[in-house]
Structures are given as structure tokens and as C-alpha cells.
Write an enzyme that holds these catalytic residues in place. Structure first.
Site, PDB file in Angstrom:
ATOM      1  N   ASP A 158       0.863  -1.180   0.000  1.00 32.76           N
ATOM      2  CA  ASP A 158       0.000   0.000   0.000  1.00 32.76           C
ATOM      3  C   ASP A 158       0.899   1.229   0.000  1.00 32.76           C
ATOM      4  O   ASP A 158       1.577   1.503   0.995  1.00 32.76           O
ATOM      5  CB  ASP A 158      -0.895   0.025   1.251  1.00 32.76           C
ATOM      6  CG  ASP A 158      -1.942  -1.096   1.265  1.00 32.76           C
ATOM      7  OD1 ASP A 158      -1.677  -2.155   0.667  1.00 32.76           O
ATOM      8  OD2 ASP A 158      -3.002  -0.895   1.877  1.00 32.76           O
ATOM      9  N   LYS A 221      -6.991   3.282  -3.463  1.00 34.19           N
ATOM     10  CA  LYS A 221      -7.414   3.232  -2.070  1.00 34.19           C
ATOM     11  C   LYS A 221      -7.669   4.652  -1.588  1.00 34.19           C
ATOM     12  O   LYS A 221      -6.928   5.566  -1.944  1.00 34.19           O
ATOM     13  CB  LYS A 221      -6.303   2.541  -1.265  1.00 34.19           C
ATOM     14  CG  LYS A 221      -6.503   2.515   0.241  1.00 34.19           C
ATOM     15  CD  LYS A 221      -5.373   1.690   0.915  1.00 34.19           C
ATOM     16  CE  LYS A 221      -5.372   1.888   2.416  1.00 34.19           C
ATOM     17  NZ  LYS A 221      -4.260   1.169   3.085  1.00 34.19           N
ATOM     18  N   LYS A 257     -10.275   0.129  -2.740  1.00 31.63           N
ATOM     19  CA  LYS A 257     -10.239  -0.124  -1.306  1.00 31.63           C
ATOM     20  C   LYS A 257     -10.552   1.152  -0.529  1.00 31.63           C
ATOM     21  O   LYS A 257      -9.696   2.033  -0.430  1.00 31.63           O
ATOM     22  CB  LYS A 257      -8.857  -0.661  -0.903  1.00 31.63           C
ATOM     23  CG  LYS A 257      -8.701  -0.868   0.614  1.00 31.63           C
ATOM     24  CD  LYS A 257      -7.326  -1.452   0.962  1.00 31.63           C
ATOM     25  CE  LYS A 257      -7.107  -1.458   2.478  1.00 31.63           C
ATOM     26  NZ  LYS A 257      -5.759  -1.925   2.847  1.00 31.63           N
TER      27      LYS A 257
END
Lengths: 321, 489
Positions: A158, A221, A257
Site C-alpha cells: 500500500d 485506495k 479499497k
């Protein structure tokens, strides 16, 4: 701007956007605008869908399988990560049919601990690399951070984008960094955190989403969870529209996400309704949609028990790991 | 890069969530409300049915000419004896009381409306009932401030208002008409459509409970003949009609020369104009809301989509995807997006008119959504490759049928949008502010929505140009339609 990792299948109008910074800027500015009133209205409408009984049970299990169980504190210890990993393996010890979560998400220096605990399971090990959460460091350090996570056994990375560069119009820098980190990741899936709380407008969210998709991010995300607002339904709607449009134009499926602030089953189900109706039912899969959360899982487990036992039991009946 | 084409998509069906019909407390039989009492009409009882299931809901006593006469006389007495003697502040109290009662009985009213009309419960619950209450609240505030409405120092009521409303928004249309009339000091005789009388008769119970003096509001039941007797009654000082253009023309002809005031809110064939710089995802929402809201039974529905040629393909593809997610079915289910067509006759009209589209060479696309076995339903339908000369782009279909036309320049969009006998509403979708203002000035339509569609508010005047009628409802201009300057007295 680097042009590495260009997908051979990319249609020419998308490939052209990657040629240089000017083209990228032109492309991003040419994206359709987002009308906030209409966007928020649609989000509010979707949130009223009624999910009960069988549909709810299915939604709860689906949501559990989509959770990236997360601990991102300065106070994280090996013990904390080990117990989180144990929770990931067996979310509800009394109900072994409970699905496992998608991944455990930790800082790079904790990856080795998590990897040892999760060896032999299908649970992913996600790590927030690239000078998370601010992203304020050199590219070399971000690459080293990512490399540490990968070497320790991370199966998903991430990364945060450089919001300062994005907001100052330096989209080429943001693009290059994503390309560089994806280059380090190779086949390991890369989640690109836009930190929407710092982007200010839905138009920026749409542009940042496309920038991340063009640069090769596997996931987009919403947030680090350190900035408020974190994930919201309207922002997630814009991102779901981006991956849907990307699929329509390239045939590729990219993932979304939302992270931060999603704490209840009710909230999670609102997101699933949105996934179903905005992107499409194909995205109702932990490969293509995740929740970044720490406290959501327990509420899902309590609601799951309520569905199976017929009564509500309360927080003392689920583990606090 | 992830090219993982998703595996078999999960089949996740939402749970049905039907609202209980018992909340509607539907009685077996309803009567018209005349002079403060529910009394039997002189006509033969009629049955009102639930369009969602085709089952009978209730019988309704129908009025005859004598009832019309009695109602108008009651309204006159109510005006002379009570309503004209009250101060504005006192009238306002009654209106506030009615508004609060609508809010308190909102669930019941929403269920009654959905059972009788066929519209989805989420629309009656979230739009019709709250907006009806808002109209009473808004006009209650005006009742004691008429001298500040810009109509002279002491504007006067007109007297008895005869009102006829359609079946598409029974409760809301009643509120649109009754609230300003009462606030301005008039008394009312109103007739709902024969297929949808129930919510207005529940509203009559609210009037009775609010102790509205006898004769101030009278409600007649019946079909077109009762409406005709009402609007032609010599005791009526003002006529307000919402409905079809043909009936409106007849009313205007019959009232010509009588000196009675008239406002008409008639049909429409609105253009919803999407420019290439529009916020496309929200424009798609707006197109859907413009034509599929209330099954397209909306006089201001955006039934003609004018989309700039450069983005026509993209918009059409996204529109079809979006329409594919619309859930058609049981209007009482909270998940239902599109409910039932109000009557068999209306379904037949929509079907026949849609069929002419194919005959004229337009390309028909229909959603593959499931259609219930019983009830009157018409699936969302789009016609592309439509030209201005086709009937489907000229005539009001009043159903979930969208005609898609294209344009190349703003001037062409204006020319095409205005090329209709109607002029009730229009929509403009663009991120360019100056273009919104330019288009709003050039479009011959009573309402022009920018980057939204089908939004209503009691403070915003609503009404048409050309064959869409004249006069306004809502806002200050709506109030003016029920008042005259003192000098005219």
C-alpha cells in the site's frame, strides 16, 4: 516521465496520456467533471437499499472476506501483530465456518512477524510502504521502504501518493513514483492511496484515480486512515466509476479499497450495495474490493452471530485481538 | 498489472422489503367531502384499484351535478361566513396545523398514495408527502404577509376556487392547489382523478380534524364529467387545472368571456440537454431521474434527451448500463425504483405510442428487467436515432419512454429544444456556468434545471409556456394566481 510498464493492450488514447507530463495533464483535465450535488444524492439513494435475512448473511460473509485487518500505530509490537494474525486466521473461534479476512495490513518492519504467523494460509500480508502516511521522503527511501516490506514477505504493497506534488500540478512526479514503486513490486499487487481527505474536490479524486490507474496501480485506495475525512460513500463512488470506466476502455479489472472510518456492518453493506450498482457484481470479490479497517471486523462478527443465533450477544462474545 | 478477469460474479439479490399495506388503513368505502361532512354522492359507486396488483382497493361514492352545485354553494358560504372574516394570522394557524398533521401521518399517506397510484413507496415517502407538507408550511407563512407579496398594499382573495388535479401526484397536486388558495383567503372545491382519489380523501380527514370551518375545502369524487361541471359552474371565481392539454383547451374555450380567472398546467415534452463537458455520471443520473421518476408520469419529465453528438455513444452506453440496475416491481417494496403504470388505459396508450416509434424507424432498446405477472407495468425503454419529425419526439407519452436525439452546437440544441408545442421544463448539463445562463435565457420553458432534474420546492414557481399552459404555482407568482389587487375590487 518514465514510460516503463506500459501495458501492450492499452488503447492508444490511454497510451498517449503516458507519453509525457503535458499529455498526462491534458488527459486528466479532459476527464468529465463530477457534480457534487448529484453524486451525493446518488450515494444517499443507494444507502437506502434494504438488505435483510439471506441477503444480509451473504453480505456479511462477503464483507469479512474483504477486510484488510489493519494495525498502523506507532505503538505496534510483535505481540500485537501476532494476535492480529491469529484473529485473521480464525476470526470467530466459536464459528469455524466464518470466512477468513483478505489480508493483514502492517508497517514494513512488522511484515516479517506477520508473515511468520500467516505462513501456509491464503491470507495476504499487506504493508504500508513509501514513507506512510505522509509520503514525504525521497523516492530512494520510498523504494527502500517498499523493498524492505517485499523482502520481509509482503504480498501486497500500500503506497501513498505525493499529495503536495499532485496539488501543485506536478502530476508527472506522482506518476513516476507510482511507476517506480510498481517496478519494485513486480507482480506483487500495488494499492495506491490517494488520501482523499487532502485532495479537496471530487474532480481531484477522479483525476488522481485515473493517474494511479494509468501508472499501473492495481488498487486505488481512499485513505491512510490518519486524515479526516477518510473513506466516504461519494468518494468511493467516484473511484468505482473510475475502475468501471477503465474496464470498459481496456478490458482490465482494477480494484478499489475504501479505508478508514468504516466501523459498522451497516456501513459496510452500504459500500457493497454501491459496489454492486456502480461498478457491477463482478467487483463483489475480495480480489477487486477491500475494506481497510480494524474495528469493522468485530461488528461484522457480532452481526453474523445475530444472524445465525437469532439474537444479539454483544462485544464480549467476540475477541478483541 | 491486474488483468484478472473477474470470476463468476456473485449473485447477490436484495431482500424484498415490502411496506405493510395495513399502515394505509384503507377503508372499504370512501365518500366525497362537502361542507365539512363526508356525504354520499349522487352517482353510482366506483371501484379504485391498486395498479401494482390489479386488485380492488376500495369503493368510492361518485358525485353528480347536484353534488357539484352543493359543494360550490358550501364554498361560497364558507367564504362569506368564515374564511373571509378570519385574519391572515388565523388562516395561517389552520395551514400550519394541516402541515403538521400531514407530517404526522406521513407513513399512512405514503402507503395510501402508493397503493392507489402505483408509484414506488420510496418516492411517495421521500418526495410526495414531504413536499406536500412543505407546501402547506410555506403558504402558512404567507397567510399573514400578503401585503408584502408585491401585489399591492391590500391584495384580495378571488372567492371560490374550482380545482381539478391529475392522477400522477394526487396528494402533492392537491397541496400545490389548496395551500396557496387557502393562504390567500379563498375557499376551494377540488376534484381528484377518478383513479386516484384516496390520498385526498385522507387529507379531508386531516382538514376535519384541523377543525377547518365547513365549506372551506370541499372534495368531489368522479370522472371528467364532474370536473367539467365544476369548472363550468357559474359560482366559481377561479379555475385551476392540471392535466392534459386537450382538456385544458376545452376549459379555456368554455371559460372565455366569463371573466373568471384561469390557470392551466398542461402537458410537456421537455428537452434534457447534455453538453460534451457535462459531469457525465451525474448527467446519466439526471437523465434517469428525468424520465423514469414516477414511471415517467410527470408533465415536466425529461422525455427528449438531446445529447451532443461527440459524446452520444458514450452517454447512451452508460445510460443503458444504469437503466439495467433499475429495479422494477412491487411499488410497496422499498427497493423498487420503478413502480406500476397507473391504469390499464394509460398502459395501452404508452404501448401504442411506443410502437409507433419502431414503425417510424427509431431504434428501440428495452431493459431486460423482470416484469411482475399481475399489475400494469412497462419496462424502461429508450429510442435512439430519433428525429424531430417522429411522433415519439413530439407527443407526450407520459410513461417510462425516452427519445434520444443528438445536436452539434448550442444553437442547434436550442432550436431543437424549442421546436415543440410545449414548454414546461428543460434541463441543461454542462460544467460551464456561462453556458447554463445562456441556455436558461434561450429555452422557452417555465423551469430550466441546471445539472439536476425534477427538483421541486414550494418557493420556486412552476408553470409553462405555449401549450404547457399559463399561470404559475409555488412562490410569489403562484400566490398571485389566487389574489387580485385591491383596486380591481
Amino acid at each position: 516521465m518514465t514510460t516503463a510498464h506500459v501495458s501492450p493492450a492499452l488503447p492508444s488514447h490511454l497510451a498517449d496520456a503516458r507519453v509525457d507530463e503535458a499529455s498526462l495533464k491534458r488527459f486528466l483535465r479532459g476527464l468529465p467533471g463530477v457534480d457534487p450535488v448529484g453524486l451525493e444524492q446518488r450515494s444517499a439513494g443507494l444507502a437506502t437499499r434494504s438488505i435483510k435475512k439471506g441477503a444480509k448473511k451473504q453480505a456479511i460473509d462477503l464483507a469479512i472476506s474483504m477486510v484488510d485487518l489493519t494495525t498502523l500505530e506507532g505503538a505496534d509490537t510483535a505481540g500485537k501483530v501476532r494476535s492480529l494474525a491469529a484473529k485473521a486466521r480464525r476470526p470467530d473461534p466459536d464459528n469455524p465456518d466464518t470466512p477468513t479476512v483478505a489480508a493483514v495490513c502492517v508497517y514494513p518492519d512488522m511484515v516479517a512477524t506477520a508473515a511468520a504467523e500467516l505462513a501456509g494460509t491464503s491470507i495476504g500480508i499487506a504493508s504500508v510502504a513509501t514513507a506512510f502516511p505522509s509520503g514525504r521522503s525521497s523516492l530512494a527511501i520510498k523504494i527502500a521502504d517498499t523493498q524492505l516490506a517485499l523482502d520481509s514477505g509482503a504480498t501486497e504493497i500500500d503506497m501513498v501518493i505525493d499529495r503536495g506534488a499532485f496539488l501543485s500540478g506536478n502530476v508527472g512526479k506522482v506518476f513516476d513514483e507510482i511507476v517506480a514503486i510498481k517496478g519494485v513490486c513486480g507482480s506483487t499487487r500495488l494499492k495506491v492511496i490517494l488520501e482523499i481527505g487532502e485532495l479537496g474536490t471530487y474532480d481531484n479524486v477522479r483525476q488522481a484515480s485515473w493517474l494511479a490507474l494509468l501508472a499501473g496501480g492495481d488498487f486505488i485506495k481512499t485513505s491512510t486512515g490518519k486524515i479526516s475525512p477518510a473513506a466516504t460513500l461519494p468518494v468511493t463512488q467516484v473511484m468505482l466509476q473510475a475502475v468501471r470506466d477503465w474496464r470498459d476502455q481496456t478490458g482490465e479489472y482494477r480494484a478499489v479499497k475504501p479505508a478508514g472510518g468504516i466501523r459498522t456492518t451497516k456501513d459496510a453493506i452500504k459500500y457493497l450495495v454501491m459496489v454492486n450498482e456502480i461498478a457491477g457484481p463482478e467487483w463483489l470479490d475480495s480480489h477487486l474490493f477491500r475494506f481497510g479497517a480494524s474495528s469493522l471486523l468485530n461488528d461484522l462478527l457480532m452481526q453474523r452471530r445475530t444472524q445465525t443465533d437469532g439474537h444479539y450477544s454483544g462485544p464480549n462474545y467476540v475477541t478483541v485481538d | 498489472m491486474t488483468t484478472a478477469s473477474a470470476a463468476q460474479p456473485l449473485q447477490w439479490d436484495y431482500a424484498p422489503a415490502p411496506e405493510s399495506a395495513a399502515i394505509g388503513r384503507i377503508k372499504p368505502r370512501y365518500q366525497p367531502y362537502i361542507n365539512g361532512h363526508f356525504v354520499d354522492g349522487g352517482g353510482v359507486d366506483d371501484v379504485t384499484i391498486n395498479p401494482g396488483t390489479e386488485e380492488a382497493l376500495a369503493t368510492v361514492s361518485q358525485c353528480d351535478d347536484a353534488n357539484v352545485d352543493a359543494a360550490v354553494k358550501a364554498a361560497r358560504t364558507g367564504y362569506d361566513k368564515y374564511w373571509s372574516k378570519l385574519s391572515g394570522a388565523e388562516r395561517g394557524k389552520y395551514l400550519f396545523r394541516i402541515a403538521r398533521a400531514i407530517a404526522e401521518r406521513s407513513r399512512e399517506l405514503a402507503v395510501v398514495e402508493t397503493l392507489d397510484n402505483g408509484k414506488p413507496i420510496k418516492e411517495s415517502r421521500d418526495v410526495d408527502v414531504p413536499t406536500a407538507a412543505a407546501h402547506f408550511f410555506y403558504h402558512a407563512g404567507w397567510a399573514d404577509k400578503l401585503q408584502h407579496a408585491g401585489l399591492g398594499a391590500h391584495p384580495q382573495p378571488l372567492g371560490v376556487a374550482g380545482q381539478v388535479i391529475p392522477w400522477n401526484f394526487p396528494l402533492l397536486m392537491a397541496a400545490w392547489k389548496i395551500a396557496p388558495a387557502l393562504a390567500a383567503g379563498n375557499t376551494v372545491v377540488i376534484k381528484p382523478a377518478e383513479t386516484t382519489p384516496l390520498s385526498l380523501l385522507v387529507l379531508a380527514e386531516i382538514f376535519a380534524e384541523a377543525d377547518l370551518p365547513p365549506g372551506v375545502v370541499n372534495i368531489l369524487t368522479g370522472a371528467g364529467d364532474v370536473g367539467s361541471a365544476l369548472v363550468n359552474h357559474p359560482g366559481v371565481d377561479k379555475v385551476a387545472f392540471t392535466g392534459s392539454t386537450n382538456v385544458g383547451k376545452k376549459i379555456q374555450a368554455s371559460l372565455a368571456g366569463t371573466g373568471r380567472k384561469l390557470t392551466l398546467e398542461l402537458g410537456g415534452k421537455a428537452a434534457n440537454i447534455v453538453f460534451d463537458d457535462a459531469p457525465i455520471d451525474q448527467a446519466v443520473e439526471g437523465i434517469v431521474n428525468g424520465i423514469f421518476f414516477n414511471q415517467g408520469h410527470v408533465c415536466c419529465a425529461g422525455s427528449r434527451l438531446l445529447v451532443q453528438e461527440s459524446i452520444a455513444e458514450e452517454v447512451l452506453a452508460k445510460l443503458k448500463d444504469r437503466i439495467g440496475t433499475l429495479r422494477l416491481g412491487n411499488p410497496m417494496d422499498k427497493n423498487t425504483d420503478i413502480g406500476a403504470i397507473n391504469s390499464a388505459a394509460q398502459l395501452a396508450r404508452i404501448t401504442a405510442l411506443a410502437d409507433t416509434g419502431e414503425g417510424e424507424g427509431a431504434t428501440r432498446w428495452t431493459s431486460s428487467c423482470a416484469i411482475p405477472d399481475r399489475g400494469f407495468y412497462f419496462p424502461p425503454t429508450i429510442f435512439s436515432n430519433v428525429s424531430q419529425s417522429m411522433r415519439i419526439s413530439r407527443e407526450e407519452i407520459f410513461g417510462p419512454v425516452l427519445s434520444v436525439l443528438t445536436f452539434r452546437t448550442p444553437d442547434e440544441a436550442i432550436a431543437k429544444a424549442n421546436n415543440t408545442p410545449y414548454g414546461l421544463s428543460a434541463g441543461v448539463w454542462t460544467e460551464k456556468g456561462s453556458r447554463i445562463l445562456g441556455m436558461a435565457g434561450a429555452l422557452k420553458a417555465g423551469v430550466v434545471w441546471a445539472n439536476t432534474f425534477n427538483r421541486f420546492d414550494p418557493t420556486a414557481a412552476f408553470g409553462g409556456y405555449k401549450e404547457s399552459g399559463f399561470g404559475r404555482e409555488g412562490g410569489l407568482s403562484g400566490l398571485a394566481a389566487y389574489l387580485r389587487p385591491e383596486l380591481e375590487a
